[in-house]
Design an enzyme around this catalytic site. Structure first.
Site: not given
Ligand code: PLP
Length: 346
Positions: A123, A151, A171-173, A296
């Site tokens: 990410n 991701q 992750s849907a969003h 930070c």
């Molecule tokens: N795993 C990774 C690699 C992510 O980048 C994120 C969120 O940025 C998550 C897990 C967590 O996802 P969620 O917001 O759907 O819980």
């Protein structure tokens, strides 16, 4: 309106239909069977269900978990929590450009390993990880394989059979679906996961609770959009390439921190020499999808665990930014606005 798929009236039937449609679409996106999809509230819950669910049904001889150093906190934290229940945690290093070091990973594997968790794409850097190779190594030792696909799913083709992973979080969003839902793929034939919540038995008791039909309908629609987009092989990488070319032509002093490793399309992670990334973020953060590699903490700028594991000094990490070039072209965005995907009927 009551959209409980378990309730008998018409609304319940329509909700059940929408949920089944979404399950099929999400399964199709990753080449899974619908019965292998467990809907969760988001990828964080999917990761937790994978780690705690596998640990709950662990046999005594396998008490070790191996995760990469660059996992999201939604994997690192549950893995850390499991050490309190007697599991040993091994952290697999990455190279200087943020890709899992397969030799070290292989060296950490053993017949005492219960589960390994390696993300598909990071990410912060966008670097694609060698999932199929890691899965093959882990399986040779009889370990189960979880992949955090948050991701990557929807941005690059992900085929759970080709990758040979046992569990995969979505992750849907992250694939332009609604916030508040996600899924865990659990391959048929893997040991049953110990549920983390108990209740009315929905989803065969693997994750009970009334399914969020409207959110899932959106998740299904996003999955279908992603399938179409991936099939059309639209290249968003071009935008990233254009951006990099532009920076070079303007003689910006920068280094692509991911080296030559493949990254998720549209992701650019660079170190801007002599530039404070935080100040830059403050000045252009409203125009660009931009983030820094430092956070930070109590007034002290601290580099992220990802950059630390890539051996960045705090000073260098403070110069790192990640820019996300949108997934769609401007034209595609406009046409998407004019012809929004019809929501599934509820
Ligand atoms: N795993 C990774 C690699 C992510 O980048 C994120 C969120 O940025 C998550 C897990 C967590 O996802 P969620 O917001 O759907 O819980």
């Amino acid at each position: 309106m009551n959209l409980n798929a378990g309730s008998p009236p018409v609304a319940g039937e329509r909700a059940a239909e929408a949920i089944a449609g979404a399950r099929l679409s999400v399964a199709n996106l990753i080449n899974a069977a619908p019965s292998e999809i467990i809907f969760t509230s988001e990828a964080t819950e999917a990761n937790n269900l994978a780690l705690f669910g596998v640990a709950g049904s662990a046999i005594q001889s396998r008490r070790r978990i191996v995760v990469s150093a660059i996992e999201h906190k939604a994997v690192l934290e549950p893995a850390e929590q499991l050490t309190a229940s007697g599991f040993e945690l091994s952290i697999a290093p990455v190279d200087a450009h943020g890709r899992l070091d397969l030799n070290s990973f292989a060296g950490l594997m053993g017949d005492d390993v219960l589960l390994t968790s390696i993300m598909a794409a990071n990410n912060e850097t966008g670097v694609l990880q060698p999932i199929a190779e890691a899965a093959a190594i882990a399986h040779r030792h009889g370990a189960l394989v979880h992949c955090d696909g948050a991701q990557a799913v929807g941005k690059i083709p992900i085929d759970v059979l080709a990758l040979d992973v046992d569990f995969l979080s979505i992750s849907a969003h992250k694939l332009y679906g609604p916030v508040g839902t996600g899924a865990l793929y659990a391959a048929a034939g893997t040991p049953p996961l110990t549920p983390q919540v108990f209740g009315g038995g929905q989803q065969n008791g693997r994750r009970p609770g009334t399914e969020a039909a409207p959110l899932l309908a959106g998740f299904g629609a996003a999955a279908r959009e992603a399938i179409a987009h991936l099939a059309a092989a639209e290249t968003t990488g071009d935008r990233a390439t254009l951006l990099l070319k532009e920076l070079v032509s303007r003689q910006v002093r920068m280094t692509r921190i991911t080296g030559s490793h493949p990254v998720v399309p549209g992701s650019v992670a660079i170190q801007l020499h002599g530039v404070n990334a935080d100040s830059l973020c403050l000045s252009v953060g409203k125009q660009l999808c931009i983030s820094t590699g430092s956070a930070c903490n109590s007034g002290q700028l601290r580099s992220s665990h990802v950059l630390e594991s890539m051996s960045f000094s705090e000073e260098n990490a403070a110069e790192v930014i990640r820019i996300l070039c949108p997934h769609t072209t401007r034209g595609a965005l406009t046409s998407f606005k004019r012809q929004p995907t019809a929501p599934e009927k509820l």
